[in-house]
Design a protein around this motif. Structure first.
Motif, PDB file in Angstrom:
ATOM      1  N   GLU A 140       0.824  -1.206   0.000  1.00 23.36           N
ATOM      2  CA  GLU A 140       0.000   0.000   0.000  1.00 23.36           C
ATOM      3  C   GLU A 140       0.861   1.260   0.000  1.00 23.36           C
ATOM      4  O   GLU A 140       0.539   2.237  -0.688  1.00 23.36           O
ATOM      5  CB  GLU A 140      -0.927  -0.014   1.213  1.00 23.36           C
ATOM      6  N   GLN A 141       1.946   1.249   0.775  1.00 26.49           N
ATOM      7  CA  GLN A 141       2.840   2.408   0.788  1.00 26.49           C
ATOM      8  C   GLN A 141       3.500   2.594  -0.577  1.00 26.49           C
ATOM      9  O   GLN A 141       3.685   3.728  -1.035  1.00 26.49           O
ATOM     10  CB  GLN A 141       3.910   2.229   1.871  1.00 26.49           C
ATOM     11  N   ALA A 142       3.830   1.498  -1.230  1.00 23.58           N
ATOM     12  CA  ALA A 142       4.416   1.594  -2.568  1.00 23.58           C
ATOM     13  C   ALA A 142       3.409   2.201  -3.548  1.00 23.58           C
ATOM     14  O   ALA A 142       3.759   3.068  -4.358  1.00 23.58           O
ATOM     15  CB  ALA A 142       4.868   0.214  -3.039  1.00 23.58           C
ATOM     16  N   ALA A 143       2.158   1.727  -3.473  1.00 25.15           N
ATOM     17  CA  ALA A 143       1.124   2.256  -4.373  1.00 25.15           C
ATOM     18  C   ALA A 143       0.861   3.732  -4.114  1.00 25.15           C
ATOM     19  O   ALA A 143       0.536   4.489  -5.036  1.00 25.15           O
ATOM     20  CB  ALA A 143      -0.168   1.451  -4.209  1.00 25.15           C
ATOM     21  N   ALA A 144       0.999   4.144  -2.856  1.00 29.78           N
ATOM     22  CA  ALA A 144       0.752   5.546  -2.499  1.00 29.78           C
ATOM     23  C   ALA A 144       1.963   6.430  -2.774  1.00 29.78           C
ATOM     24  O   ALA A 144       1.869   7.658  -2.644  1.00 29.78           O
ATOM     25  CB  ALA A 144       0.381   5.639  -1.023  1.00 29.78           C
ATOM     26  N   GLY A 145       3.096   5.831  -3.139  1.00 32.42           N
ATOM     27  CA  GLY A 145       4.284   6.603  -3.453  1.00 32.42           C
ATOM     28  C   GLY A 145       5.014   7.146  -2.239  1.00 32.42           C
ATOM     29  O   GLY A 145       5.770   8.118  -2.357  1.00 32.42           O
ATOM     30  N   THR A 146       4.830   6.518  -1.079  1.00 34.54           N
ATOM     31  CA  THR A 146       5.455   7.026   0.144  1.00 34.54           C
ATOM     32  C   THR A 146       6.731   6.273   0.517  1.00 34.54           C
ATOM     33  O   THR A 146       7.370   6.630   1.500  1.00 34.54           O
ATOM     34  CB  THR A 146       4.471   6.952   1.323  1.00 34.54           C
ATOM     35  N   LEU A 147       7.105   5.247  -0.246  1.00 31.35           N
ATOM     36  CA  LEU A 147       8.398   4.597  -0.026  1.00 31.35           C
ATOM     37  C   LEU A 147       9.495   5.399  -0.720  1.00 31.35           C
ATOM     38  O   LEU A 147       9.218   6.164  -1.653  1.00 31.35           O
ATOM     39  CB  LEU A 147       8.367   3.170  -0.570  1.00 31.35           C
ATOM     40  N   PRO A 148      10.741   5.241  -0.309  1.00 32.48           N
ATOM     41  CA  PRO A 148      11.822   5.991  -0.947  1.00 32.48           C
ATOM     42  C   PRO A 148      12.171   5.510  -2.352  1.00 32.48           C
ATOM     43  O   PRO A 148      13.045   6.084  -3.001  1.00 32.48           O
ATOM     44  CB  PRO A 148      13.012   5.785   0.004  1.00 32.48           C
ATOM     45  N   PHE A 149      11.507   4.471  -2.833  1.00 27.72           N
ATOM     46  CA  PHE A 149      11.712   3.981  -4.192  1.00 27.72           C
ATOM     47  C   PHE A 149      10.465   3.218  -4.622  1.00 27.72           C
ATOM     48  O   PHE A 149       9.577   2.941  -3.817  1.00 27.72           O
ATOM     49  CB  PHE A 149      12.951   3.075  -4.272  1.00 27.72           C
ATOM     50  N   VAL A 150      10.397   2.887  -5.897  1.00 28.50           N
ATOM     51  CA  VAL A 150       9.266   2.127  -6.437  1.00 28.50           C
ATOM     52  C   VAL A 150       9.688   0.668  -6.569  1.00 28.50           C
ATOM     53  O   VAL A 150      10.541   0.336  -7.414  1.00 28.50           O
ATOM     54  CB  VAL A 150       8.828   2.672  -7.810  1.00 28.50           C
ATOM     55  N   PRO A 151       9.142  -0.230  -5.739  1.00 26.36           N
ATOM     56  CA  PRO A 151       9.563  -1.636  -5.812  1.00 26.36           C
ATOM     57  C   PRO A 151       9.074  -2.307  -7.093  1.00 26.36           C
ATOM     58  O   PRO A 151       7.977  -2.032  -7.585  1.00 26.36           O
ATOM     59  CB  PRO A 151       8.893  -2.269  -4.585  1.00 26.36           C
ATOM     60  N   THR A 152       9.899  -3.188  -7.609  1.00 28.15           N
ATOM     61  CA  THR A 152       9.476  -4.041  -8.717  1.00 28.15           C
ATOM     62  C   THR A 152       9.038  -5.417  -8.232  1.00 28.15           C
ATOM     63  O   THR A 152       8.384  -6.153  -8.971  1.00 28.15           O
ATOM     64  CB  THR A 152      10.624  -4.205  -9.734  1.00 28.15           C
ATOM     65  N   ARG A 153       9.412  -5.770  -6.993  1.00 31.94           N
ATOM     66  CA  ARG A 153       8.995  -7.035  -6.391  1.00 31.94           C
ATOM     67  C   ARG A 153       8.767  -6.821  -4.895  1.00 31.94           C
ATOM     68  O   ARG A 153       9.503  -6.067  -4.257  1.00 31.94           O
ATOM     69  CB  ARG A 153      10.060  -8.128  -6.554  1.00 31.94           C
ATOM     70  N   ILE A 154       7.758  -7.494  -4.372  1.00 32.75           N
ATOM     71  CA  ILE A 154       7.490  -7.474  -2.935  1.00 32.75           C
ATOM     72  C   ILE A 154       7.153  -8.899  -2.509  1.00 32.75           C
ATOM     73  O   ILE A 154       6.357  -9.571  -3.158  1.00 32.75           O
ATOM     74  CB  ILE A 154       6.330  -6.531  -2.579  1.00 32.75           C
ATOM     75  N   GLY A 155       7.752  -9.365  -1.440  1.00 33.32           N
ATOM     76  CA  GLY A 155       7.479 -10.712  -0.948  1.00 33.32           C
ATOM     77  C   GLY A 155       8.295 -10.972   0.303  1.00 33.32           C
ATOM     78  O   GLY A 155       8.467 -10.093   1.141  1.00 33.32           O
ATOM     79  N   ARG A 156       8.790 -12.202   0.415  1.00 35.04           N
ATOM     80  CA  ARG A 156       9.681 -12.517   1.523  1.00 35.04           C
ATOM     81  C   ARG A 156      10.866 -13.314   0.978  1.00 35.04           C
ATOM     82  O   ARG A 156      10.870 -13.752  -0.174  1.00 35.04           O
ATOM     83  CB  ARG A 156       8.960 -13.255   2.653  1.00 35.04           C
ATOM     84  N   TRP A 157      11.856 -13.520   1.821  1.00 36.20           N
ATOM     85  CA  TRP A 157      13.080 -14.194   1.385  1.00 36.20           C
ATOM     86  C   TRP A 157      13.566 -15.125   2.483  1.00 36.20           C
ATOM     87  O   TRP A 157      13.385 -14.848   3.679  1.00 36.20           O
ATOM     88  CB  TRP A 157      14.165 -13.156   1.078  1.00 36.20           C
ATOM     89  N   TRP A 158      14.191 -16.224   2.073  1.00 35.58           N
ATOM     90  CA  TRP A 158      14.776 -17.152   3.035  1.00 35.58           C
ATOM     91  C   TRP A 158      15.862 -17.987   2.367  1.00 35.58           C
ATOM     92  O   TRP A 158      15.897 -18.145   1.143  1.00 35.58           O
ATOM     93  CB  TRP A 158      13.701 -18.081   3.622  1.00 35.58           C
ATOM     94  N   ASN A 159      16.762 -18.488   3.199  1.00 40.22           N
ATOM     95  CA  ASN A 159      17.675 -19.560   2.816  1.00 40.22           C
ATOM     96  C   ASN A 159      17.916 -20.403   4.063  1.00 40.22           C
ATOM     97  O   ASN A 159      17.169 -20.290   5.044  1.00 40.22           O
ATOM     98  CB  ASN A 159      18.967 -19.015   2.192  1.00 40.22           C
ATOM     99  N   ARG A 160      18.940 -21.223   4.063  1.00 38.97           N
ATOM    100  CA  ARG A 160      19.150 -22.123   5.208  1.00 38.97           C
ATOM    101  C   ARG A 160      19.528 -21.377   6.476  1.00 38.97           C
ATOM    102  O   ARG A 160      19.305 -21.863   7.585  1.00 38.97           O
ATOM    103  CB  ARG A 160      20.239 -23.138   4.869  1.00 38.97           C
ATOM    104  N   ASP A 161      20.090 -20.191   6.336  1.00 33.98           N
ATOM    105  CA  ASP A 161      20.638 -19.482   7.490  1.00 33.98           C
ATOM    106  C   ASP A 161      19.798 -18.310   7.966  1.00 33.98           C
ATOM    107  O   ASP A 161      19.987 -17.832   9.086  1.00 33.98           O
ATOM    108  CB  ASP A 161      22.042 -18.956   7.150  1.00 33.98           C
ATOM    109  N   ALA A 162      18.908 -17.804   7.131  1.00 35.17           N
ATOM    110  CA  ALA A 162      18.190 -16.581   7.503  1.00 35.17           C
ATOM    111  C   ALA A 162      16.841 -16.528   6.800  1.00 35.17           C
ATOM    112  O   ALA A 162      16.597 -17.240   5.816  1.00 35.17           O
ATOM    113  CB  ALA A 162      19.022 -15.348   7.143  1.00 35.17           C
ATOM    114  N   GLU A 163      15.974 -15.675   7.334  1.00 30.66           N
ATOM    115  CA  GLU A 163      14.656 -15.452   6.747  1.00 30.66           C
ATOM    116  C   GLU A 163      14.276 -14.000   6.994  1.00 30.66           C
ATOM    117  O   GLU A 163      14.541 -13.444   8.062  1.00 30.66           O
ATOM    118  CB  GLU A 163      13.620 -16.388   7.383  1.00 30.66           C
ATOM    119  N   VAL A 164      13.648 -13.385   5.996  1.00 32.77           N
ATOM    120  CA  VAL A 164      13.196 -11.998   6.108  1.00 32.77           C
ATOM    121  C   VAL A 164      11.709 -11.960   5.774  1.00 32.77           C
ATOM    122  O   VAL A 164      11.302 -12.390   4.689  1.00 32.77           O
ATOM    123  CB  VAL A 164      13.980 -11.060   5.170  1.00 32.77           C
ATOM    124  N   ASP A 165      10.903 -11.440   6.704  1.00 32.32           N
ATOM    125  CA  ASP A 165       9.448 -11.464   6.559  1.00 32.32           C
ATOM    126  C   ASP A 165       8.947 -10.587   5.419  1.00 32.32           C
ATOM    127  O   ASP A 165       7.985 -10.931   4.732  1.00 32.32           O
ATOM    128  CB  ASP A 165       8.775 -10.990   7.858  1.00 32.32           C
TER     129      ASP A 165
END
Length: 492
Positions: free
Chosen positions: A384-409
């Motif tokens: 929603e912040q991206a759609a409203a233009g209030t982030l410091p950049f325009v994301p091309t992807r939004i989701g989450r990330w993980w590997n064996r050692d770390a995870e980001v919500d």
């Protein structure tokens, strides 16, 4: 659980009912605007509205039709003659009040042509709801409508809306290129569940924390939210409507899958396996007792098309559909609830009763379950912040990330511009401190290291923290100096 048990007589939050529900129709301004645009265009229009049951299609159309000259017909599972007579009486009554009970046009063509006559000089909104039942009664009905549309209706001011709950049917029979109506429609809309922000409209007097828990359990389905809004607490909603065999939602997933799918037993097995923690294709196929990966993949693709299951890959994957790192999760919150707590506990529900299942099964896992919903709410907030233009950049992807050692919500990125946002959502009973930010910074470095091919140059990293219970003073001061986004339920 990381929070103390609530006082007797309250829900897990100890949250009292602070005000009445805000009515059965909430938000949907964008969808109403789409319908208004269709209605106002010159001449005739043929619009297709579809979406799964309970998502609010009929309420939306009734709200839109209320102030307009209209015919509203809801088909059901009845013989052709009964449906034709019902539609005939509703259409005839526009110009002839007091129509006789036994009145009926002889054919679909006759009633469609009469609709065109009524729309010859002034606009007429005609809603045909649950079209799949009408076609089930007579497979030729759509072909008849197509012929009458080409010969007569498209030259009138008829505003025709065809609506249905069977998503696969609507996409195949009304939107597909083999449909008799292909090329005739002037627009279409799949009505989807509400976002968290939209769903909050059902709970104007509740605390922000209560709203997050409600969304984690019911998702964005208006029918579920309306039932919840009328209860004093979430436990009452569970006991009255979900856990009790006579409850409105006790068999809801069975109705949903049996109505839409030919072999619901296979889909039940797949959903139960995912709810039990199997997320990889191989382990899902084995737990569901399907012969191989290919069979499981076909069934899962159907559930994905229905919006009930999603295949998720780390947001940095260059080719998501071909990635071998994909995991499956139940996308719909209520189905997650039902397949995690109700479906596997049918015996206990019969023998020990709903209260026992609530106290001994759901309550110990309450916060863990809500935490997953809170993570999704956090991702929605960034979208929603991206759609409203209030982030410091325009994301091309939004989701989450993980590997064996770390995870980001929460991850939002734009490799071309060299920007990366990482976020962590904590559904804790204590404030989030600076240590969580330090862990997030470490995870961000690992993310960049494991996705080096994405970046033309080292990205500028932005940080966001989401917390149920606020933030320590040390973190608040650090965030102010280093431009870290801090978000609590109040801001959501």
């Amino acid at each position: 659980m990381d929070s103390p048990a609530p006082p007797p007589g309250t829900g897990p939050l100890g949250s009292p009912l602070e005000g009445p529900a805000g009515g059965v129709f909430v938000d949907r301004e964008q969808e109403l605007a789409v319908l208004e645009e269709q209605y106002r265009q010159p001449g005739a229009s043929l619009f297709v509205l579809y979406g799964r049951r309970r998502v609010g299609k009929t309420e939306l159309l009734r709200r839109f039709a209320a102030s307009r000259r209209h015919v509203f017909f809801v088909a059901d599972q009845a013989p052709r003659a009964a449906l034709l007579a019902d539609l005939s009486r509703r259409v005839w009554a526009l110009e002839h009040p007091g129509v006789a009970e036994g009145f009926s046009f002889a054919t679909w063509e006759a009633v469609f042509r009469f609709l065109g006559e009524l729309a010859g000089r002034q606009p007429l909104l005609a809603v045909l709801d649950e079209v799949p039942y009408l076609v089930e009664s007579d497979r030729a009905a759509l072909s008849v409508l197509q012929r009458v549309w080409d010969e007569h209706l498209r030259h009138t001011q008829l505003k025709l809306v065809l609506c249905g709950s069977l998503v696969s049917f609507m996409e195949r029979e009304l939107l597909g290129y083999r449909s008799p109506l292909f090329g005739r429609r002037t627009g279409q809309l799949q009505l989807r569940p509400m976002t968290f922000r939209q769903a909050c409209g059902f709970f104007p007097g509740r605390t922000p924390q209560w709203r997050v828990e409600a969304y984690a359990f019911a998702g964005g389905m208006p029918a579920y939210l309306a039932l919840m809004a009328g209860e004093a607490d979430l436990e009452s909603w569970l006991l009255r409507h979900v856990l009790r065999p006579s409850g409105v939602l006790f068999e809801e997933p069975r109705f949903l899958l049996s109505q839409e799918l030919r072999e619901p037993a296979y889909y039940f097995s797949l959903l139960a396996a995912i709810a039990a923690g199997r997320t990889r294709l191989n382990e899902i196929a084995q737990a569901a007792h399907l012969p191989d990966r290919a069979a499981a993949s076909r069934y899962l693709d159907v559930l994905r098309a229905m919006g009930l299951v999603e295949r998720e890959v780390p947001v940095t994957e260059p080719s998501p559909e071909r990635s071998r790192r994909g995991v499956y999760r139940i996308h719909d919150p209520f189905l997650r609830l039902w397949f995690r707590f109700i479906y596997p506990r049918r015996t206990e529900l019969e023998t020990a009763g709903p209260r026992w299942v609530l106290d001994h099964v759901i309550r110990p896992q309450w916060n863990d379950f809500v935490a997953a919903g809170f993570e999704e709410v956090a991702r929605q907030h960034i979208r929603e912040q991206a759609a409203a233009g209030t982030l410091p950049f325009v994301p091309t992807r939004i989701g989450r990330w993980w590997n064996r050692d770390a995870e980001v919500d929460v991850v939002a990125l734009n490799p071309e511009e060299g920007h990366l946002l990482v976020g962590e959502a904590k559904w804790w009973s204590s404030p989030v401190g600076l240590n969580v930010l330090r862990e997030l910074e470490l995870a961000a470095r690992r993310l960049v290291e494991h996705s080096g091919g994405l970046w033309k140059r080292p990205p500028r990293v932005h940080y966001a923290l989401f917390s149920r219970s606020g933030f320590t003073g040390e973190l608040v001061e650090h965030a102010r100096r280093h431009d870290v986004l801090l978000v609590g339920p109040e801001e959501l």
